[in-house]
Scaffold this motif. Structure first.
Motif, PDB file in Angstrom:
ATOM      1  N   GLU A 150      42.498  74.573 101.301  1.00  0.00           N
ATOM      2  CA  GLU A 150      41.852  75.713 100.642  1.00  0.00           C
ATOM      3  C   GLU A 150      41.909  75.479  99.147  1.00  0.00           C
ATOM      4  N   ALA A 151      40.786  75.708  98.476  1.00  0.00           N
ATOM      5  CA  ALA A 151      40.689  75.462  97.039  1.00  0.00           C
ATOM      6  C   ALA A 151      40.195  76.722  96.349  1.00  0.00           C
ATOM      7  N   GLU A 152      40.821  77.066  95.237  1.00  0.00           N
ATOM      8  CA  GLU A 152      40.455  78.261  94.471  1.00  0.00           C
ATOM      9  C   GLU A 152      39.465  77.873  93.393  1.00  0.00           C
ATOM     10  N   THR A 153      38.268  78.476  93.450  1.00  0.00           N
ATOM     11  CA  THR A 153      37.259  78.266  92.420  1.00  0.00           C
ATOM     12  C   THR A 153      37.311  79.430  91.447  1.00  0.00           C
ATOM     13  N   ASP A 154      36.321  79.519  90.561  1.00  0.00           N
ATOM     14  CA  ASP A 154      36.272  80.636  89.622  1.00  0.00           C
ATOM     15  C   ASP A 154      35.857  81.928  90.298  1.00  0.00           C
ATOM     16  N   LYS A 155      35.427  81.870  91.551  1.00  0.00           N
ATOM     17  CA  LYS A 155      34.922  83.067  92.222  1.00  0.00           C
ATOM     18  C   LYS A 155      35.719  83.446  93.466  1.00  0.00           C
ATOM     19  N   ALA A 156      36.205  82.475  94.217  1.00  0.00           N
ATOM     20  CA  ALA A 156      36.827  82.791  95.498  1.00  0.00           C
ATOM     21  C   ALA A 156      37.682  81.618  95.946  1.00  0.00           C
ATOM     22  N   VAL A 157      38.410  81.838  97.055  1.00  0.00           N
ATOM     23  CA  VAL A 157      39.142  80.756  97.701  1.00  0.00           C
ATOM     24  C   VAL A 157      38.218  80.119  98.727  1.00  0.00           C
ATOM     25  N   LEU A 158      37.958  78.816  98.555  1.00  0.00           N
ATOM     26  CA  LEU A 158      36.960  78.117  99.346  1.00  0.00           C
ATOM     27  C   LEU A 158      37.658  77.284 100.416  1.00  0.00           C
ATOM     28  N   PRO A 159      37.458  77.572 101.725  1.00  0.00           N
ATOM     29  CA  PRO A 159      38.038  76.715 102.764  1.00  0.00           C
ATOM     30  C   PRO A 159      37.208  75.444 102.904  1.00  0.00           C
ATOM     31  N   VAL A 160      37.867  74.297 102.903  1.00  0.00           N
ATOM     32  CA  VAL A 160      37.185  73.011 103.069  1.00  0.00           C
ATOM     33  C   VAL A 160      37.395  72.568 104.511  1.00  0.00           C
ATOM     34  N   GLU A 161      36.307  72.491 105.268  1.00  0.00           N
ATOM     35  CA  GLU A 161      36.385  72.193 106.689  1.00  0.00           C
ATOM     36  C   GLU A 161      36.085  70.720 106.960  1.00  0.00           C
ATOM     37  N   SER A 162      36.598  70.243 108.100  1.00  0.00           N
ATOM     38  CA  SER A 162      36.330  68.866 108.516  1.00  0.00           C
ATOM     39  C   SER A 162      34.962  68.801 109.166  1.00  0.00           C
ATOM     40  N   TYR A 163      34.175  67.796 108.786  1.00  0.00           N
ATOM     41  CA  TYR A 163      32.870  67.631 109.421  1.00  0.00           C
ATOM     42  C   TYR A 163      32.898  66.509 110.450  1.00  0.00           C
ATOM     43  N   LEU A 164      34.095  66.082 110.866  1.00  0.00           N
ATOM     44  CA  LEU A 164      34.222  65.127 111.954  1.00  0.00           C
ATOM     45  C   LEU A 164      35.559  65.331 112.638  1.00  0.00           C
TER      46      LEU A 164
END
Length: 527
Positions: A150-164
Protein backbone atom coordinates in the motif's frame (compact mmCIF):
# COMPACT_ATOMS: atom_id res chain seq x y z
CA UNK A 1 -0.66 -1.48 -44.51
CA UNK A 2 1.53 0.75 -42.34
CA UNK A 3 -0.29 2.09 -39.26
CA UNK A 4 0.99 5.26 -37.62
CA UNK A 5 0.55 5.21 -33.83
CA UNK A 6 0.04 8.83 -32.82
CA UNK A 7 0.20 10.63 -29.48
CA UNK A 8 -3.35 10.88 -28.06
CA UNK A 9 -4.69 13.97 -26.34
CA UNK A 10 -2.98 14.20 -22.94
CA UNK A 11 -6.03 15.49 -21.06
CA UNK A 12 -8.13 18.51 -20.26
CA UNK A 13 -5.29 20.74 -19.21
CA UNK A 14 -2.64 20.22 -21.89
CA UNK A 15 -1.75 18.41 -25.10
CA UNK A 16 1.96 18.40 -24.35
CA UNK A 17 3.86 15.43 -22.95
CA UNK A 18 7.39 14.09 -22.53
CA UNK A 19 8.39 10.55 -23.46
CA UNK A 20 9.58 8.79 -20.29
CA UNK A 21 10.10 5.27 -21.65
CA UNK A 22 10.04 3.42 -24.97
CA UNK A 23 8.86 -0.16 -24.53
CA UNK A 24 9.53 -1.54 -28.04
CA UNK A 25 12.17 -1.46 -30.77
CA UNK A 26 12.10 -2.01 -34.51
CA UNK A 27 11.32 -5.62 -35.34
CA UNK A 28 9.34 -6.38 -32.17
CA UNK A 29 5.98 -8.12 -32.72
CA UNK A 30 3.04 -6.31 -31.08
CA UNK A 31 -0.65 -6.91 -30.69
CA UNK A 32 -3.60 -4.63 -30.07
CA UNK A 33 -3.44 -3.12 -26.58
CA UNK A 34 0.32 -3.55 -26.09
CA UNK A 35 1.97 -0.52 -24.48
CA UNK A 36 4.47 1.03 -26.89
CA UNK A 37 5.66 4.12 -24.99
CA UNK A 38 4.87 6.00 -21.78
CA UNK A 39 4.54 9.79 -21.78
CA UNK A 40 4.48 12.14 -18.80
CA UNK A 41 1.89 14.93 -18.87
CA UNK A 42 1.37 17.66 -16.29
CA UNK A 43 -0.87 15.29 -14.35
CA UNK A 44 0.15 11.66 -14.81
CA UNK A 45 2.12 9.03 -16.73
CA UNK A 46 0.08 8.17 -19.84
CA UNK A 47 0.61 4.71 -21.43
CA UNK A 48 0.24 4.82 -25.23
CA UNK A 49 -1.15 1.52 -26.52
CA UNK A 50 -1.02 0.02 -30.01
CA UNK A 51 -4.32 -0.04 -31.85
CA UNK A 52 -2.90 -2.33 -34.54
CA UNK A 53 -1.27 -5.79 -34.56
CA UNK A 54 1.91 -6.54 -36.47
CA UNK A 55 5.60 -5.72 -36.35
CA UNK A 56 7.25 -2.48 -35.19
CA UNK A 57 8.65 -0.91 -38.34
CA UNK A 58 10.08 2.25 -36.83
CA UNK A 59 10.29 4.11 -33.51
CA UNK A 60 10.28 7.85 -34.15
CA UNK A 61 10.78 9.08 -30.57
CA UNK A 62 13.32 8.60 -27.82
CA UNK A 63 13.18 8.99 -24.05
CA UNK A 64 13.13 12.66 -23.12
CA UNK A 65 11.51 13.86 -26.36
CA UNK A 66 8.70 16.43 -26.04
CA UNK A 67 5.63 15.52 -28.10
CA UNK A 68 2.18 16.93 -28.79
CA UNK A 69 -1.18 15.34 -29.50
CA UNK A 70 -1.13 13.96 -33.06
CA UNK A 71 2.63 13.42 -33.30
CA UNK A 72 3.58 10.04 -34.80
CA UNK A 73 5.38 7.89 -32.22
CA UNK A 74 5.69 4.40 -33.73
CA UNK A 75 5.01 2.81 -37.12
CA UNK A 76 3.44 -0.68 -37.11
CA UNK A 77 2.87 -2.93 -40.13
CA UNK A 78 3.24 -6.44 -41.55
CA UNK A 79 6.39 -8.38 -42.47
CA UNK A 80 5.82 -7.37 -46.08
CA UNK A 81 5.63 -3.71 -45.07
CA UNK A 82 9.10 -4.00 -43.48
CA UNK A 83 10.70 -4.49 -46.88
CA UNK A 84 9.24 -1.35 -48.40
CA UNK A 85 8.89 0.90 -45.35
CA UNK A 86 10.63 4.28 -45.60
CA UNK A 87 10.44 6.88 -42.86
CA UNK A 88 8.60 10.00 -44.00
CA UNK A 89 11.03 12.56 -45.45
CA UNK A 90 13.76 10.01 -46.29
CA UNK A 91 14.62 8.43 -49.63
CA UNK A 92 14.29 4.70 -50.11
CA UNK A 93 17.49 2.84 -49.26
CA UNK A 94 19.24 0.60 -51.72
CA UNK A 95 18.62 -2.36 -49.48
CA UNK A 96 16.28 -2.89 -46.56
CA UNK A 97 17.75 -1.47 -43.41
CA UNK A 98 17.00 -3.09 -40.12
CA UNK A 99 17.08 -0.50 -37.39
CA UNK A 100 19.46 -1.51 -34.63
CA UNK A 101 18.03 -1.69 -31.16
CA UNK A 102 19.15 1.07 -28.87
CA UNK A 103 21.53 -0.24 -26.24
CA UNK A 104 19.81 -0.51 -22.91
CA UNK A 105 21.62 0.69 -19.81
CA UNK A 106 22.93 -2.18 -17.78
CA UNK A 107 20.63 -2.99 -14.90
CA UNK A 108 20.92 -5.43 -12.04
CA UNK A 109 19.64 -8.84 -13.08
CA UNK A 110 16.24 -9.65 -11.55
CA UNK A 111 15.54 -12.86 -9.75
CA UNK A 112 15.63 -15.84 -12.12
CA UNK A 113 12.35 -16.27 -14.00
CA UNK A 114 10.77 -13.32 -12.22
CA UNK A 115 8.43 -10.65 -13.54
CA UNK A 116 8.65 -7.10 -12.13
CA UNK A 117 5.69 -5.55 -10.31
CA UNK A 118 5.93 -1.81 -10.93
CA UNK A 119 4.44 1.17 -9.15
CA UNK A 120 1.42 2.41 -11.14
CA UNK A 121 0.67 6.05 -11.82
CA UNK A 122 -0.20 7.69 -8.50
CA UNK A 123 -2.67 10.26 -9.82
CA UNK A 124 -3.20 13.39 -11.85
CA UNK A 125 -1.32 15.72 -9.51
CA UNK A 126 1.77 13.65 -8.76
CA UNK A 127 3.53 10.39 -9.53
CA UNK A 128 5.26 10.27 -6.15
CA UNK A 129 4.10 8.01 -3.33
CA UNK A 130 5.34 6.64 -0.03
CA UNK A 131 5.16 2.94 0.88
CA UNK A 132 3.01 2.60 4.01
CA UNK A 133 2.84 -1.19 4.29
CA UNK A 134 4.31 -4.28 2.65
CA UNK A 135 1.74 -7.07 2.87
CA UNK A 136 3.80 -10.01 1.58
CA UNK A 137 7.22 -11.54 2.20
CA UNK A 138 9.69 -13.50 0.08
CA UNK A 139 8.35 -16.99 -0.61
CA UNK A 140 4.65 -16.09 -0.29
CA UNK A 141 2.27 -17.46 -2.92
CA UNK A 142 0.14 -14.76 -4.58
CA UNK A 143 -2.61 -14.76 -7.17
CA UNK A 144 -3.86 -12.13 -9.58
CA UNK A 145 -5.52 -9.28 -7.71
CA UNK A 146 -3.80 -9.85 -4.36
CA UNK A 147 -2.68 -6.61 -2.70
CA UNK A 148 1.12 -6.60 -2.38
CA UNK A 149 1.87 -3.18 -0.92
CA UNK A 150 0.00 0.00 0.00
CA UNK A 151 1.37 3.39 -1.00
CA UNK A 152 0.24 6.81 0.23
CA UNK A 153 -0.13 9.43 -2.49
CA UNK A 154 -1.13 13.08 -2.12
CA UNK A 155 -4.79 12.04 -2.26
CA UNK A 156 -5.29 8.55 -0.85
CA UNK A 157 -3.75 5.23 0.13
CA UNK A 158 -3.30 3.30 -3.11
CA UNK A 159 -3.31 -0.55 -2.96
CA UNK A 160 -0.87 -2.04 -5.48
CA UNK A 161 -2.20 -5.37 -6.72
CA UNK A 162 -0.42 -8.26 -8.42
CA UNK A 163 -1.26 -8.68 -12.09
CA UNK A 164 0.11 -12.23 -12.19
CA UNK A 165 0.13 -15.37 -10.04
CA UNK A 166 3.24 -16.99 -8.62
CA UNK A 167 5.75 -16.76 -5.80
CA UNK A 168 7.30 -13.62 -4.35
CA UNK A 169 10.97 -13.91 -5.30
CA UNK A 170 12.28 -10.55 -4.15
CA UNK A 171 10.95 -7.43 -2.41
CA UNK A 172 12.73 -4.22 -3.39
CA UNK A 173 10.96 -1.71 -1.13
CA UNK A 174 10.17 -1.32 2.56
CA UNK A 175 7.80 0.77 4.63
CA UNK A 176 8.67 4.47 4.43
CA UNK A 177 10.38 4.31 1.02
CA UNK A 178 9.47 7.04 -1.49
CA UNK A 179 8.69 5.67 -4.95
CA UNK A 180 7.55 7.04 -8.29
CA UNK A 181 5.51 5.64 -11.14
CA UNK A 182 7.39 2.84 -12.91
CA UNK A 183 9.65 1.89 -9.99
CA UNK A 184 9.97 -1.88 -9.53
CA UNK A 185 8.49 -2.88 -6.18
CA UNK A 186 9.04 -6.65 -6.22
CA UNK A 187 9.71 -9.67 -8.43
CA UNK A 188 7.21 -12.49 -8.85
CA UNK A 189 7.86 -15.78 -10.63
CA UNK A 190 6.66 -19.35 -10.91
CA UNK A 191 9.51 -21.01 -9.04
CA UNK A 192 10.73 -20.96 -5.50
CA UNK A 193 12.30 -17.87 -4.03
CA UNK A 194 15.77 -17.20 -5.34
CA UNK A 195 18.37 -18.71 -3.02
CA UNK A 196 20.34 -16.28 -1.00
CA UNK A 197 24.14 -16.33 -1.38
CA UNK A 198 25.67 -19.08 0.76
CA UNK A 199 26.74 -17.87 4.12
CA UNK A 200 30.45 -17.60 4.69
CA UNK A 201 31.93 -20.57 6.62
CA UNK A 202 31.76 -20.08 10.32
CA UNK A 203 34.95 -18.84 11.87
CA UNK A 204 36.28 -21.33 14.39
CA UNK A 205 35.93 -20.02 17.90
CA UNK A 206 39.26 -19.07 19.40
CA UNK A 207 40.64 -21.10 22.24
CA UNK A 208 39.88 -19.95 25.74
CA UNK A 209 42.23 -17.17 26.75
CA UNK A 210 44.99 -17.96 29.17
CA UNK A 211 44.77 -16.81 32.74
CA UNK A 212 45.43 -13.09 33.10
CA UNK A 213 48.92 -12.01 33.93
CA UNK A 214 49.74 -10.91 37.40
CA UNK A 215 48.48 -7.43 38.18
CA UNK A 216 45.49 -7.63 35.77
CA UNK A 217 42.26 -7.14 37.67
CA UNK A 218 39.55 -9.80 37.46
CA UNK A 219 37.06 -7.10 36.43
CA UNK A 220 39.05 -6.50 33.24
CA UNK A 221 38.49 -10.02 31.90
CA UNK A 222 36.12 -10.39 28.90
CA UNK A 223 33.16 -12.70 29.46
CA UNK A 224 31.32 -13.61 26.20
CA UNK A 225 27.53 -13.35 26.35
CA UNK A 226 25.68 -16.25 24.71
CA UNK A 227 22.01 -15.65 23.97
CA UNK A 228 19.80 -17.96 26.03
CA UNK A 229 22.61 -19.13 28.35
CA UNK A 230 23.03 -17.84 31.86
CA UNK A 231 26.45 -16.30 32.52
CA UNK A 232 28.80 -18.51 34.48
CA UNK A 233 29.02 -17.38 38.07
CA UNK A 234 32.20 -15.53 38.92
CA UNK A 235 34.06 -17.22 41.78
CA UNK A 236 33.77 -15.21 44.96
CA UNK A 237 36.92 -13.51 46.16
CA UNK A 238 38.23 -14.90 49.42
CA UNK A 239 37.23 -12.82 52.41
CA UNK A 240 39.99 -10.66 53.89
CA UNK A 241 40.07 -10.51 57.64
CA UNK A 242 40.04 -6.98 59.02
CA UNK A 243 42.37 -6.08 61.88
CA UNK A 244 40.68 -5.32 65.19
CA UNK A 245 42.71 -3.10 67.53
CA UNK A 246 41.85 -2.63 71.17
CA UNK A 247 39.80 0.53 71.86
CA UNK A 248 39.17 2.83 74.78
CA UNK A 249 35.65 2.43 76.34
CA UNK A 250 34.71 6.01 75.45
CA UNK A 251 35.89 5.35 71.86
CA UNK A 252 33.63 2.27 71.64
CA UNK A 253 30.67 4.33 72.95
CA UNK A 254 31.27 7.11 70.43
CA UNK A 255 31.64 4.58 67.59
CA UNK A 256 28.21 3.13 68.47
CA UNK A 257 26.63 6.61 68.51
CA UNK A 258 28.15 7.63 65.15
CA UNK A 259 27.75 4.23 63.47
CA UNK A 260 31.48 3.83 62.83
CA UNK A 261 32.83 0.28 62.53
CA UNK A 262 35.98 -0.18 64.61
CA UNK A 263 37.21 -3.22 62.70
CA UNK A 264 39.82 -2.15 60.18
CA UNK A 265 40.66 1.14 61.91
CA UNK A 266 44.30 1.77 62.77
CA UNK A 267 45.09 3.71 65.97
CA UNK A 268 47.12 6.90 65.51
CA UNK A 269 49.21 6.05 68.57
CA UNK A 270 49.86 2.54 67.31
CA UNK A 271 48.53 1.01 70.57
CA UNK A 272 44.80 1.64 71.15
CA UNK A 273 41.87 3.29 69.31
CA UNK A 274 40.73 6.56 70.83
CA UNK A 275 37.81 8.98 70.32
CA UNK A 276 40.07 10.95 67.95
CA UNK A 277 40.45 7.89 65.69
CA UNK A 278 36.69 7.38 65.63
CA UNK A 279 36.02 11.01 64.63
CA UNK A 280 38.72 10.83 61.94
CA UNK A 281 37.06 7.68 60.49
CA UNK A 282 33.68 9.41 60.45
CA UNK A 283 35.12 12.47 58.64
CA UNK A 284 36.80 10.22 56.04
CA UNK A 285 33.52 8.38 55.40
CA UNK A 286 31.63 11.68 54.93
CA UNK A 287 34.28 12.97 52.53
CA UNK A 288 34.05 9.75 50.48
CA UNK A 289 30.25 10.09 50.24
CA UNK A 290 30.51 13.71 49.07
CA UNK A 291 33.04 12.71 46.42
CA UNK A 292 30.60 10.21 44.86
CA UNK A 293 28.74 11.53 41.77
CA UNK A 294 25.16 12.59 42.34
CA UNK A 295 22.58 10.05 41.14
CA UNK A 296 21.30 10.78 37.64
CA UNK A 297 18.02 12.64 37.65
CA UNK A 298 15.06 10.90 36.10
CA UNK A 299 14.58 12.02 32.49
CA UNK A 300 12.11 14.87 32.22
CA UNK A 301 8.87 14.10 30.47
CA UNK A 302 8.89 15.31 26.85
CA UNK A 303 7.01 18.56 26.37
CA UNK A 304 5.66 17.55 22.95
CA UNK A 305 5.13 14.61 20.61
CA UNK A 306 6.65 14.57 17.13
CA UNK A 307 4.21 13.48 14.43
CA UNK A 308 5.66 12.31 11.11
CA UNK A 309 4.89 14.56 8.15
CA UNK A 310 3.03 12.22 5.82
CA UNK A 311 3.10 12.54 2.05
CA UNK A 312 -0.53 13.66 2.10
CA UNK A 313 0.17 16.48 4.58
CA UNK A 314 3.21 17.60 2.59
CA UNK A 315 1.17 17.87 -0.61
CA UNK A 316 -1.78 19.60 1.10
CA UNK A 317 0.59 22.16 2.58
CA UNK A 318 2.39 22.72 -0.71
CA UNK A 319 -0.85 23.21 -2.68
CA UNK A 320 -2.40 25.55 -0.10
CA UNK A 321 0.80 27.61 0.02
CA UNK A 322 0.77 27.74 -3.77
CA UNK A 323 -2.81 29.04 -3.63
CA UNK A 324 -2.07 31.75 -1.06
CA UNK A 325 1.07 32.92 -2.87
CA UNK A 326 -0.17 32.81 -6.47
CA UNK A 327 -3.95 33.43 -6.42
CA UNK A 328 -5.24 36.99 -5.76
CA UNK A 329 -8.32 35.72 -3.92
CA UNK A 330 -11.20 37.83 -2.66
CA UNK A 331 -14.31 36.89 -0.65
CA UNK A 332 -17.93 37.88 -0.14
CA UNK A 333 -20.84 36.34 1.77
CA UNK A 334 -24.59 35.86 1.28
CA UNK A 335 -27.18 34.57 3.77
CA UNK A 336 -29.71 32.15 2.30
CA UNK A 337 -33.23 31.41 3.56
CA UNK A 338 -33.21 27.59 3.73
CA UNK A 339 -36.92 26.99 4.42
CA UNK A 340 -37.64 25.99 0.80
CA UNK A 341 -34.58 23.70 0.60
CA UNK A 342 -35.55 22.02 3.87
CA UNK A 343 -39.07 21.40 2.52
CA UNK A 344 -37.62 20.01 -0.74
CA UNK A 345 -35.29 17.67 1.17
CA UNK A 346 -38.14 16.41 3.35
CA UNK A 347 -40.41 15.89 0.33
CA UNK A 348 -37.82 13.73 -1.45
CA UNK A 349 -37.36 11.68 1.73
CA UNK A 350 -41.09 11.11 2.32
CA UNK A 351 -42.35 10.66 -1.24
CA UNK A 352 -39.38 9.17 -3.09
CA UNK A 353 -37.41 7.55 -0.28
CA UNK A 354 -34.30 9.47 -1.38
CA UNK A 355 -32.09 11.19 1.14
CA UNK A 356 -30.79 14.42 -0.36
CA UNK A 357 -28.09 16.52 1.25
CA UNK A 358 -27.90 20.29 1.12
CA UNK A 359 -24.63 19.86 -0.78
CA UNK A 360 -26.55 18.01 -3.52
CA UNK A 361 -29.06 20.84 -3.81
CA UNK A 362 -26.30 23.46 -3.84
CA UNK A 363 -24.39 21.59 -6.56
CA UNK A 364 -27.50 21.62 -8.75
CA UNK A 365 -28.00 25.34 -8.05
CA UNK A 366 -24.35 26.02 -9.02
CA UNK A 367 -24.85 24.20 -12.33
CA UNK A 368 -28.00 26.18 -13.15
CA UNK A 369 -26.39 29.50 -12.12
CA UNK A 370 -23.36 28.71 -14.34
CA UNK A 371 -25.58 29.11 -17.41
CA UNK A 372 -25.65 32.84 -16.69
CA UNK A 373 -22.19 32.97 -15.11
CA UNK A 374 -20.00 30.51 -17.05
CA UNK A 375 -16.74 31.72 -15.48
CA UNK A 376 -17.46 29.51 -12.46
CA UNK A 377 -16.68 26.66 -14.87
CA UNK A 378 -13.22 28.11 -15.58
CA UNK A 379 -9.74 26.99 -14.56
CA UNK A 380 -6.52 29.02 -14.79
CA UNK A 381 -4.04 26.66 -16.44
CA UNK A 382 -0.88 27.12 -18.45
CA UNK A 383 -1.09 30.90 -18.33
CA UNK A 384 -4.60 31.00 -19.80
CA UNK A 385 -8.20 30.83 -18.60
CA UNK A 386 -10.07 27.76 -19.87
CA UNK A 387 -13.86 27.82 -19.59
CA UNK A 388 -15.31 24.31 -19.68
CA UNK A 389 -18.65 23.45 -21.24
CA UNK A 390 -19.85 21.36 -18.29
CA UNK A 391 -19.97 22.04 -14.57
CA UNK A 392 -17.65 19.83 -12.51
CA UNK A 393 -18.19 20.38 -8.78
CA UNK A 394 -15.79 19.10 -6.13
CA UNK A 395 -16.78 18.32 -2.54
CA UNK A 396 -14.21 18.65 0.26
CA UNK A 397 -14.17 15.45 2.35
CA UNK A 398 -12.27 15.48 5.64
CA UNK A 399 -10.58 12.21 6.65
CA UNK A 400 -8.25 11.24 9.49
CA UNK A 401 -5.12 13.27 8.75
CA UNK A 402 -6.13 14.12 5.18
CA UNK A 403 -8.41 16.26 3.02
CA UNK A 404 -9.66 14.94 -0.33
CA UNK A 405 -11.77 16.66 -2.99
CA UNK A 406 -13.62 14.10 -5.14
CA UNK A 407 -15.33 15.63 -8.16
CA UNK A 408 -18.65 14.82 -9.83
CA UNK A 409 -18.44 15.75 -13.51
CA UNK A 410 -21.26 17.06 -15.67
CA UNK A 411 -23.55 18.20 -12.83
CA UNK A 412 -25.41 20.35 -15.37
CA UNK A 413 -26.64 17.19 -17.15
CA UNK A 414 -28.06 15.49 -14.01
CA UNK A 415 -31.14 15.65 -11.86
CA UNK A 416 -31.09 15.82 -8.07
CA UNK A 417 -31.46 12.05 -7.63
CA UNK A 418 -28.48 11.28 -9.86
CA UNK A 419 -26.37 14.02 -8.24
CA UNK A 420 -27.11 12.59 -4.78
CA UNK A 421 -26.19 9.07 -5.93
CA UNK A 422 -22.92 10.21 -7.55
CA UNK A 423 -21.81 12.10 -4.45
CA UNK A 424 -22.63 9.12 -2.21
CA UNK A 425 -20.42 6.94 -4.41
CA UNK A 426 -17.38 9.24 -4.49
CA UNK A 427 -17.60 10.08 -0.76
CA UNK A 428 -17.67 6.37 0.11
CA UNK A 429 -14.69 5.74 -2.18
CA UNK A 430 -12.83 8.60 -0.48
CA UNK A 431 -13.46 7.18 3.00
CA UNK A 432 -12.44 3.69 1.83
CA UNK A 433 -9.23 5.10 0.21
CA UNK A 434 -10.39 3.81 -3.19
CA UNK A 435 -10.62 7.05 -5.18
CA UNK A 436 -9.28 6.73 -8.71
CA UNK A 437 -7.16 9.52 -10.24
CA UNK A 438 -10.06 10.31 -12.59
CA UNK A 439 -12.26 11.09 -9.53
CA UNK A 440 -10.08 14.05 -8.47
CA UNK A 441 -8.32 17.12 -9.81
CA UNK A 442 -10.79 17.98 -12.58
CA UNK A 443 -13.21 20.43 -10.91
CA UNK A 444 -13.74 24.12 -11.50
CA UNK A 445 -15.55 24.93 -8.24
CA UNK A 446 -15.55 23.23 -4.82
CA UNK A 447 -18.07 23.07 -1.96
CA UNK A 448 -16.55 23.02 1.55
CA UNK A 449 -19.22 22.51 4.22
CA UNK A 450 -18.40 22.82 7.95
CA UNK A 451 -21.97 23.38 9.06
CA UNK A 452 -22.16 19.96 10.73
CA UNK A 453 -19.54 21.24 13.21
CA UNK A 454 -21.71 24.23 14.24
CA UNK A 455 -19.51 26.65 12.26
CA UNK A 456 -21.47 29.79 11.37
CA UNK A 457 -19.12 31.20 8.72
CA UNK A 458 -15.56 30.69 7.49
CA UNK A 459 -13.26 31.45 4.55
CA UNK A 460 -11.96 28.59 2.39
CA UNK A 461 -8.77 28.63 0.30
CA UNK A 462 -9.20 28.35 -3.47
CA UNK A 463 -8.06 24.94 -4.72
CA UNK A 464 -5.79 25.70 -7.72
CA UNK A 465 -6.37 25.80 -10.65
CA UNK A 466 -10.09 26.22 -9.89
CA UNK A 467 -11.83 29.59 -10.10
CA UNK A 468 -13.70 29.57 -6.78
CA UNK A 469 -14.69 27.69 -3.65
CA UNK A 470 -17.85 28.07 -1.55
CA UNK A 471 -17.55 27.87 2.26
CA UNK A 472 -20.88 26.71 3.72
CA UNK A 473 -21.85 27.33 7.35
CA UNK A 474 -24.52 25.80 9.57
CA UNK A 475 -28.27 26.28 9.28
CA UNK A 476 -29.48 28.29 12.29
CA UNK A 477 -32.75 29.99 13.22
CA UNK A 478 -32.48 33.77 13.00
CA UNK A 479 -35.06 36.56 13.37
CA UNK A 480 -35.92 37.97 9.95
CA UNK A 481 -38.11 41.07 9.45
CA UNK A 482 -40.97 40.38 7.03
CA UNK A 483 -42.17 43.99 6.86
CA UNK A 484 -44.51 43.72 9.80
CA UNK A 485 -42.74 41.62 12.41
CA UNK A 486 -39.75 39.40 13.01
CA UNK A 487 -40.15 35.78 11.94
CA UNK A 488 -37.96 32.80 12.97
CA UNK A 489 -36.27 31.63 9.74
CA UNK A 490 -33.67 28.94 9.09
CA UNK A 491 -30.72 30.78 7.55
CA UNK A 492 -27.36 29.59 6.17
CA UNK A 493 -24.27 31.62 5.22
CA UNK A 494 -22.25 30.92 2.06
CA UNK A 495 -18.89 32.66 1.60
CA UNK A 496 -17.34 32.54 -1.84
CA UNK A 497 -13.59 32.83 -2.40
CA UNK A 498 -12.82 33.80 -6.01
CA UNK A 499 -9.67 33.95 -8.13
CA UNK A 500 -9.51 37.63 -9.16
CA UNK A 501 -7.63 36.69 -12.34
CA UNK A 502 -10.86 35.06 -13.54
CA UNK A 503 -13.78 36.51 -11.58
CA UNK A 504 -14.14 40.17 -10.60
CA UNK A 505 -16.13 41.52 -7.66
CA UNK A 506 -19.37 42.41 -9.43
CA UNK A 507 -19.42 39.15 -11.37
CA UNK A 508 -18.85 37.05 -8.23
CA UNK A 509 -21.49 38.99 -6.27
CA UNK A 510 -24.07 38.47 -9.04
CA UNK A 511 -23.28 34.77 -9.14
CA UNK A 512 -23.88 34.47 -5.38
CA UNK A 513 -27.11 36.44 -5.71
CA UNK A 514 -28.29 34.01 -8.43
CA UNK A 515 -27.27 31.04 -6.25
CA UNK A 516 -29.29 32.52 -3.33
CA UNK A 517 -32.32 33.03 -5.60
CA UNK A 518 -32.25 29.43 -6.84
CA UNK A 519 -31.85 27.88 -3.39
CA UNK A 520 -34.63 30.01 -1.94
CA UNK A 521 -36.84 29.07 -4.92
CA UNK A 522 -35.84 25.53 -5.96
CA UNK A 523 -38.60 25.38 -8.59
CA UNK A 524 -36.53 27.83 -10.68
CA UNK A 525 -33.87 25.10 -11.07
CA UNK A 526 -36.30 23.18 -13.30
CA UNK A 527 -36.21 25.83 -16.02
Amino acid sequence: MVQQIKMPSAGQTTDEARITSVKVKAGDPVKRGDILVEAETDKAILPVESYAAGVVLDVLVAEGDDVHAGDVLVAVGSEEDRKSYVRSGESAPAAPVVQAARPEPEKPAPAAGGQPIKMPSAGQTTDAARITSVLVKVGDKVKRGDTLVEAETDKAVLPVESYLAGTVLEILVKEGDDVTSGDVLMMIGSGAAAPRPAAAPAVQAPAAPAAPAAGVLDEEEYIPIIKGAAPAPRPAAPAVAKALWPAMPNAKMLARELGVELAGLTPANGVMLTRKDVRAAQAAALAAEQALPAPAAAPAEAEYEVLPMTKTREVIGRRMLESVQNIPAWQCTVNINMEACMALKQSYQEKRGIKLSYNDIMAKAIAVASRKFPLVNARCEGGEVRVYRHTNVGLAVGLEGALLVPVVKGIDTMGLEEIADKYRQVVKKARDSKLAPSDMGCGSITISNLGMFDVDQFIAIVNPPESCILAVGRIAVQPVWDGQQFQPVHMMSVTGSFDHRIIDGAYGAQFLRELKLLMENPALMLG
